[in-house]
Scaffold this motif. Structure first.
Motif, PDB file in Angstrom:
ATOM      1  N   ALA A 132       0.816  -1.215   0.000  1.00  0.00           N
ATOM      2  CA  ALA A 132       0.000   0.000   0.000  1.00  0.00           C
ATOM      3  C   ALA A 132       0.849   1.265   0.000  1.00  0.00           C
ATOM      4  CB  ALA A 132      -0.949   0.000   1.190  1.00  0.00           C
ATOM      5  N   ASN A 133       2.064   1.165   0.541  1.00  0.00           N
ATOM      6  CA  ASN A 133       2.957   2.327   0.586  1.00  0.00           C
ATOM      7  C   ASN A 133       4.396   1.846   0.419  1.00  0.00           C
ATOM      8  OD1 ASN A 133       4.091   1.720   3.288  1.00  0.00           O
ATOM      9  ND2 ASN A 133       1.974   2.068   3.925  1.00  0.00           N
ATOM     10  N   THR A 134       5.333   2.778   0.377  1.00  0.00           N
ATOM     11  CA  THR A 134       6.728   2.433   0.123  1.00  0.00           C
ATOM     12  C   THR A 134       7.346   1.634   1.259  1.00  0.00           C
ATOM     13  OG1 THR A 134       7.064   4.383  -1.260  1.00  0.00           O
ATOM     14  CG2 THR A 134       9.035   3.404  -0.317  1.00  0.00           C
ATOM     15  N   ASP A 135       6.958   1.944   2.499  1.00  0.00           N
ATOM     16  CA  ASP A 135       7.677   1.418   3.650  1.00  0.00           C
ATOM     17  C   ASP A 135       7.267   0.015   4.097  1.00  0.00           C
ATOM     18  OD1 ASP A 135       7.686   4.687   5.311  1.00  0.00           O
ATOM     19  OD2 ASP A 135       8.860   3.889   3.627  1.00  0.00           O
ATOM     20  N   ASP A 136       6.012  -0.372   3.856  1.00  0.00           N
ATOM     21  CA  ASP A 136       5.491  -1.594   4.458  1.00  0.00           C
ATOM     22  C   ASP A 136       5.195  -2.665   3.417  1.00  0.00           C
ATOM     23  OD1 ASP A 136       3.871   0.832   6.265  1.00  0.00           O
ATOM     24  OD2 ASP A 136       5.235  -0.583   7.251  1.00  0.00           O
ATOM     25  N   PHE A 137       5.513  -3.917   3.778  1.00  0.00           N
ATOM     26  CA  PHE A 137       5.293  -5.020   2.840  1.00  0.00           C
ATOM     27  C   PHE A 137       4.906  -6.248   3.649  1.00  0.00           C
ATOM     28  CE2 PHE A 137       5.161  -6.944  -1.078  1.00  0.00           C
ATOM     29  CZ  PHE A 137       6.135  -7.895  -1.343  1.00  0.00           C
ATOM     30  N   PRO A 138       3.641  -6.341   4.103  1.00  0.00           N
ATOM     31  CA  PRO A 138       3.231  -7.493   4.921  1.00  0.00           C
ATOM     32  C   PRO A 138       3.023  -8.750   4.102  1.00  0.00           C
ATOM     33  CG  PRO A 138       1.391  -5.995   4.570  1.00  0.00           C
ATOM     34  CD  PRO A 138       2.593  -5.324   3.979  1.00  0.00           C
ATOM     35  N   LEU A 139       3.341  -9.881   4.736  1.00  0.00           N
ATOM     36  CA  LEU A 139       3.150 -11.203   4.128  1.00  0.00           C
ATOM     37  C   LEU A 139       2.073 -11.933   4.926  1.00  0.00           C
ATOM     38  CD1 LEU A 139       4.310 -13.474   2.146  1.00  0.00           C
ATOM     39  CD2 LEU A 139       5.639 -14.224   4.128  1.00  0.00           C
ATOM     40  N   THR A 140       1.038 -12.431   4.260  1.00  0.00           N
ATOM     41  CA  THR A 140      -0.071 -13.101   4.937  1.00  0.00           C
ATOM     42  C   THR A 140      -0.163 -14.562   4.547  1.00  0.00           C
ATOM     43  OG1 THR A 140      -1.349 -11.053   5.134  1.00  0.00           O
ATOM     44  CG2 THR A 140      -2.568 -13.111   5.285  1.00  0.00           C
ATOM     45  N   LEU A 141      -0.304 -15.402   5.570  1.00  0.00           N
ATOM     46  CA  LEU A 141      -0.620 -16.808   5.381  1.00  0.00           C
ATOM     47  C   LEU A 141      -2.102 -16.944   5.713  1.00  0.00           C
ATOM     48  CD1 LEU A 141       2.482 -16.525   6.284  1.00  0.00           C
ATOM     49  CD2 LEU A 141       2.296 -18.961   6.867  1.00  0.00           C
ATOM     50  N   ALA A 142      -2.932 -17.196   4.732  1.00  0.00           N
ATOM     51  CA  ALA A 142      -4.379 -17.197   4.954  1.00  0.00           C
ATOM     52  C   ALA A 142      -4.823 -18.357   5.836  1.00  0.00           C
ATOM     53  CB  ALA A 142      -5.109 -17.233   3.615  1.00  0.00           C
ATOM     54  N   SER A 143      -4.208 -19.509   5.634  1.00  0.00           N
ATOM     55  CA  SER A 143      -4.547 -20.704   6.413  1.00  0.00           C
ATOM     56  C   SER A 143      -3.267 -21.528   6.525  1.00  0.00           C
ATOM     57  CB  SER A 143      -5.650 -21.500   5.722  1.00  0.00           C
ATOM     58  OG  SER A 143      -5.965 -22.659   6.464  1.00  0.00           O
ATOM     59  N   ALA A 144      -2.557 -21.334   7.628  1.00  0.00           N
ATOM     60  CA  ALA A 144      -1.205 -21.896   7.749  1.00  0.00           C
ATOM     61  C   ALA A 144      -1.218 -23.427   7.742  1.00  0.00           C
ATOM     62  CB  ALA A 144      -0.545 -21.393   9.029  1.00  0.00           C
ATOM     63  N   VAL A 145      -0.176 -23.989   7.130  1.00  0.00           N
ATOM     64  CA  VAL A 145       0.034 -25.442   7.109  1.00  0.00           C
ATOM     65  C   VAL A 145       1.438 -25.736   7.627  1.00  0.00           C
ATOM     66  CG1 VAL A 145      -1.569 -25.850   5.217  1.00  0.00           C
ATOM     67  CG2 VAL A 145       0.822 -25.363   4.710  1.00  0.00           C
ATOM     68  N   PRO A 146       1.671 -26.942   8.152  1.00  0.00           N
ATOM     69  CA  PRO A 146       2.983 -27.266   8.733  1.00  0.00           C
ATOM     70  C   PRO A 146       4.161 -27.055   7.779  1.00  0.00           C
ATOM     71  CG  PRO A 146       1.379 -28.866   9.482  1.00  0.00           C
ATOM     72  CD  PRO A 146       0.669 -28.015   8.462  1.00  0.00           C
ATOM     73  N   SER A 147       3.933 -27.219   6.479  1.00  0.00           N
ATOM     74  CA  SER A 147       5.042 -27.038   5.520  1.00  0.00           C
ATOM     75  C   SER A 147       5.478 -25.581   5.400  1.00  0.00           C
ATOM     76  CB  SER A 147       4.637 -27.561   4.140  1.00  0.00           C
ATOM     77  OG  SER A 147       3.522 -26.830   3.637  1.00  0.00           O
ATOM     78  N   GLN A 148       4.723 -24.690   6.015  1.00  0.00           N
ATOM     79  CA  GLN A 148       5.123 -23.285   6.017  1.00  0.00           C
ATOM     80  C   GLN A 148       5.996 -22.938   7.230  1.00  0.00           C
ATOM     81  OE1 GLN A 148       1.049 -21.705   5.488  1.00  0.00           O
ATOM     82  NE2 GLN A 148       1.752 -20.852   3.525  1.00  0.00           N
ATOM     83  N   THR A 149       6.324 -23.936   8.019  1.00  0.00           N
ATOM     84  CA  THR A 149       7.308 -23.760   9.083  1.00  0.00           C
ATOM     85  C   THR A 149       8.638 -23.411   8.442  1.00  0.00           C
ATOM     86  OG1 THR A 149       6.214 -25.256  10.616  1.00  0.00           O
ATOM     87  CG2 THR A 149       8.587 -24.939  10.915  1.00  0.00           C
ATOM     88  N   SER A 150       9.182 -22.252   8.812  1.00  0.00           N
ATOM     89  CA  SER A 150      10.386 -21.778   8.145  1.00  0.00           C
ATOM     90  C   SER A 150      10.863 -20.505   8.842  1.00  0.00           C
ATOM     91  CB  SER A 150      10.074 -21.476   6.674  1.00  0.00           C
ATOM     92  OG  SER A 150      11.248 -21.147   5.953  1.00  0.00           O
TER      93      SER A 150
END
Lengths: 114, 112
Positions: free
Chosen positions: B69-87
């Motif tokens: 939405a702006n220059t400074d912020d870049f959020p990452l969203t996991l909509a429905s987390a799964v174990p393979s996203q452990t990292s």
């Protein structure tokens, strides 16, 4: 399909000696290469880079060599110091539609013994 | 001190939950990136943004979404987390495409 490969998971070197970290790549579109260093619980930090139009770039104790025909690059650290102990990642950039997207190798853990 | 901040530092999450990892930079860099680091695989690009208002998919985008939405912020969203996203997740920024990327300290995420 790993386009950037660091085949040595680890390297152990005595303080004062040379450390040589190797990296191979398969994508001919890569035209800029970087080395990053990473300490535990920290993000990677940029170390040194080389453009494909060069075959060597030097910065203090760190030198990167590029052999385009062999699709191989290496990082030399001379002399090695205990503070150099870290994970080293090789990374590559391609032109065209992939411009700006870094492709990383798996990393090599360097341990420099006093 | 100028740089990139990430939050949280670490998180344990139940599978199926939604989670947003935050990333903020104060260097006025145009480009921002999200990577995940997994043992034996190095860092892999999830999503990127070349400038505010634009985003693109990286090597492993499935299960993740981003916004710029702006220059400074870049959020990452996991909509429905799964174990393979452990990292361990790293945010990075650069002046422009192809320039040296600077990384944040990372977020260690465990999905159970």
């Amino acid at each position: 399909d790993q386009q950037v490969k660091q085949n040595s998971p680890s390297l152990s070197v005595q303080e004062g000696r040379i450390s040589i970290l190797n990296c191979d790549y398969t994508n001919s579109m890569f035209d800029y290469f970087l080395w990053y260093k990473k300490y535990p619980a920290e993000g990677p930090t940029f170390l040194i880079s080389i453009s494909s139009i060069k075959d060597k770039n030097e910065d203090g104790r760190f030198t990167v060599f590029l052999n385009k025909s062999a699709k191989h690059l290496s990082l030399h650290i001379v002399p090695s110091q205990p503070g150099d102990s870290a994970v080293y990642f090789c990374a590559a950039l391609a032109g065209g539609t992939s411009y700006g997207k870094l492709t990383f190798g798996q990393g090599t853990i360097l341990t420099v013994h006093p | 001190i100028a740089g990139i901040t990430q939050a949280p530092t670490s998180q344990i999450l139940a599978a199926g939950r939604r989670m947003t990892l935050r990333c903020t930079q104060d260097m006025r860099h145009n480009a921002m990136y999200w990577y995940r680091q997994d043992l034996g695989l190095g860092l892999r690009l999830i999503h990127y943004s070349n400038t505010a208002g634009t985003t693109g998919k990286g090597e492993v985008p499935d299960g993740y979404s981003v916004s710029r939405a702006n220059t400074d912020d870049f959020p990452l969203t996991l909509a429905s987390a799964v174990p393979s996203q452990t990292s361990v997740y790293f945010c990075a920024s650069s002046t422009g495409r192809g320039d040296t990327q600077y990384f944040g300290p990372g977020t260690r995420l465990t999905v159970l």
